[in-house]
Write a protein that holds these residues in place. Structure first.
Motif, mmCIF file in Angstrom:
data_model
loop_
_atom_site.group_PDB
_atom_site.id
_atom_site.type_symbol
_atom_site.label_atom_id
_atom_site.label_comp_id
_atom_site.label_asym_id
_atom_site.label_seq_id
_atom_site.Cartn_x
_atom_site.Cartn_y
_atom_site.Cartn_z
ATOM 1 N N GLU A 97 83.464 36.680 59.678
ATOM 2 C CA GLU A 97 84.334 37.581 60.416
ATOM 3 C C GLU A 97 85.482 38.110 59.563
ATOM 4 N N ASP B 229 74.632 29.929 70.845
ATOM 5 C CA ASP B 229 75.329 30.971 71.605
ATOM 6 C C ASP B 229 74.383 31.978 72.251
ATOM 7 N N LEU B 230 73.110 31.957 71.849
ATOM 8 C CA LEU B 230 72.186 32.984 72.311
ATOM 9 C C LEU B 230 72.076 33.007 73.833
ATOM 10 N N MET C 162 74.970 40.216 67.896
ATOM 11 C CA MET C 162 74.025 39.659 68.864
ATOM 12 C C MET C 162 74.135 40.372 70.210
ATOM 13 N N SER D 190 74.897 35.369 55.907
ATOM 14 C CA SER D 190 75.609 35.743 57.117
ATOM 15 C C SER D 190 76.925 36.423 56.782
ATOM 16 N N LEU E 83 69.991 36.524 62.909
ATOM 17 C CA LEU E 83 71.268 36.031 63.430
ATOM 18 C C LEU E 83 71.173 34.623 64.017
ATOM 19 N N VAL E 84 70.012 34.231 64.551
ATOM 20 C CA VAL E 84 69.916 32.914 65.193
ATOM 21 C C VAL E 84 69.555 31.801 64.218
ATOM 22 N N SER F 52 81.477 40.758 63.973
ATOM 23 C CA SER F 52 81.087 39.359 63.893
ATOM 24 C C SER F 52 79.618 39.200 64.274
ATOM 25 N N ASP F 53 79.066 38.017 63.996
ATOM 26 C CA ASP F 53 77.695 37.742 64.401
ATOM 27 C C ASP F 53 77.538 37.868 65.915
ATOM 28 N N ALA F 54 78.547 37.380 66.648
ATOM 29 C CA ALA F 54 78.483 37.468 68.113
ATOM 30 C C ALA F 54 78.435 38.926 68.567
ATOM 31 N N ASP G 60 74.905 27.419 65.170
ATOM 32 C CA ASP G 60 75.960 27.846 66.101
ATOM 33 C C ASP G 60 75.567 29.144 66.807
ATOM 34 N N ASN G 61 74.988 30.060 66.063
ATOM 35 C CA ASN G 61 74.538 31.315 66.677
ATOM 36 C C ASN G 61 73.390 31.070 67.650
#
Length: 407
Positions: free
Chosen positions: A78, A178-179, A142, A75, A169-170, A137-139, A174-175
């Motif tokens: 950030e 957030d999905l 996504m 991953s 990403l999932v 970032s991952d967010a 935590d990711n």
């Protein structure tokens, strides 16, 4: 059709490194004075800069590219920067180690003449550059993928790419959590109805990955009613689609009472039995189905909750026992484990297994393991035979208990 937006997560590492390197070379007059100032602050500008590679990270660009690619698909945090530069200092060190020592000395002398305000200004300019090079970032990634799924005009290729990015990403919990917050669960679930098989398959894969060992996401997906569609996909003639649907189902209902009740309500047992009894089904898919049966039985044993009715259904049990006739050691081992767990259930009617002649089936399997096993599988066959004996003993004990009770 309109194309989806570029996907930053798919940009090759060497391209990011090259971009960073070019930016460094363009702004070298900014970088070097800042580095020189750092050296001057340490009290020995000449020794710090004159050694050329002494302050460098010890890797040339080629090595950075090779080792970056070899690191795998971890991953992206950030605070990481493009091209492998984890901080401003590491970027300065790289610039110093890959520059002409003589020029560095000249720049260091010029840097000493700059005022404090000028040095601060240059450092700020470098920081701004670094922020521009900073990985999303991952967010952020996504959100980009989710926006693409919500864009009805993008190509199938870009839609598939968006799902593949979400698949990676999932993986972190935590990711995955957030999905749904980011509005991504529904678009993924809707793709289960896509006319394209590959899109459907990847969508199921994403749901399975996001919900694995995650009660929050399990309940979110169940709440959206995705299980019914996944059960239908389990009947697919495509092995890959059925396998990913079964993977998603297993992830959704594992250790989840609500999920298991919904699976029963959707007649999921019929889908499992279809996989078990069909001669044209890939044996790998049958192994997954048997493993799910064992998992469900073990959960019943450990949780003490009411048993799923289909686990004691005669036709269903017959399909399990019949699997022992397939000469595949790995499959036979998984079937024996399933029967072992099913026999331990308090509600199991051992007479059903007697009706299907389990004892003789086990005896024939023992002969088969001894006489027909290839030499290169002998060791595994011994382990399977030990499990067979254990199941046979358990069956005989339970049979005696049943007869003693009815006597």
């Amino acid at each position: 059709m309109a194309k989806g937006r570029p996907h930053p997560s798919k940009r090759p590492t060497h391209q990011l490194l090259l971009a960073a390197a070019l930016s460094v070379s363009v702004l070298l007059p900014l970088l070097v004075p800042a580095a020189a100032t750092l050296a001057v602050a340490e009290g020995d500008g000449a020794s710090a800069l004159g050694g050329g590679n002494q302050l460098a990270v010890g890797k040339d660009e080629g090595k950075l590219v090779t080792e970056g690619d070899a690191g795998g698909g971890g991953s992206v945090e950030e605070d990481e920067f493009a091209g492998g530069f984890g901080s401003l200092d590491s970027m300065l060190q790289w610039a110093i180690g890959n520059s002409d020592p003589g020029k560095l000395k000249e720049e260091a002398a010029d840097a000493q003449k700059l005022s404090e305000d000028e040095l601060l200004k240059r450092r700020q300019e470098i920081k701004e550059l670094m922020e521009k090079l900073k990985m999303p970032s991952d967010a952020d990634l996504m959100k980009i993928a989710i926006d693409d799924l919500n864009n009805s005009s993008i190509s199938l290729e870009d839609r598939q790419r968006a799902l593949q990015e979400l698949l990676v990403l999932v993986e972190p919990i935590d990711n995955a959590n957030d999905l749904d917050k980011l509005g991504g669960l529904l678009p993924v679930i809707q793709e289960l109805n896509n006319a394209n098989e590959e899109i459907r398959t990847t969508s199921a894969w994403v749901l399975g990955t996001a919900s694995q060992n995650n009660e929050l996401v399990q309940n979110q997906i169940l709440g959206y009613g995705a299980l019914a569609r996944l059960v239908k996909m389990g009947y697919s003639t495509s092995t890959e689609e059925a396998a990913k649907a079964l993977y998603a189902i297993s992830s959704l209902i594992r250790n989840n009472v609500n999920g298991q009740e919904a699976f029963h309500s959707e007649n999921g047992s019929a889908m499992l039995q279809h996989i078990l009894v069909s001669n044209n089904i890939d044996v790998r898919l049958q192994k997954k189905a048997v493993f799910l049966v064992t998992d469900l039985a073990d959960f019943q044993l450990n949780s003490g909750i009411a048993q799923l009715p289909f686990l004691s259904d005669r036709l269903f049990l017959k399909s399990i026992v019949n699997m022992l006739s397939r000469f595949d050691l790995d499959l036979q081992e998984k079937v024996l484990l399933a029967i072992k767990s099913l026999l331990k259930l308090s509600s199991t009617d051992v007479e059903d297994y007697e009706f299907y002649d389990l004892n003789n089936v086990l005896l024939r399997l023992g002969v088969q393991l001894e006489d027909l096993t290839p030499e290169d599988q002998k060791e595994f066959a011994v382990e399977v035979d030990a499990l067979r004996r254990e199941v046979q003993t358990l069956f005989q004990q339970k049979l005696k208990q049943g007869k003693a009770t009815t006597a």
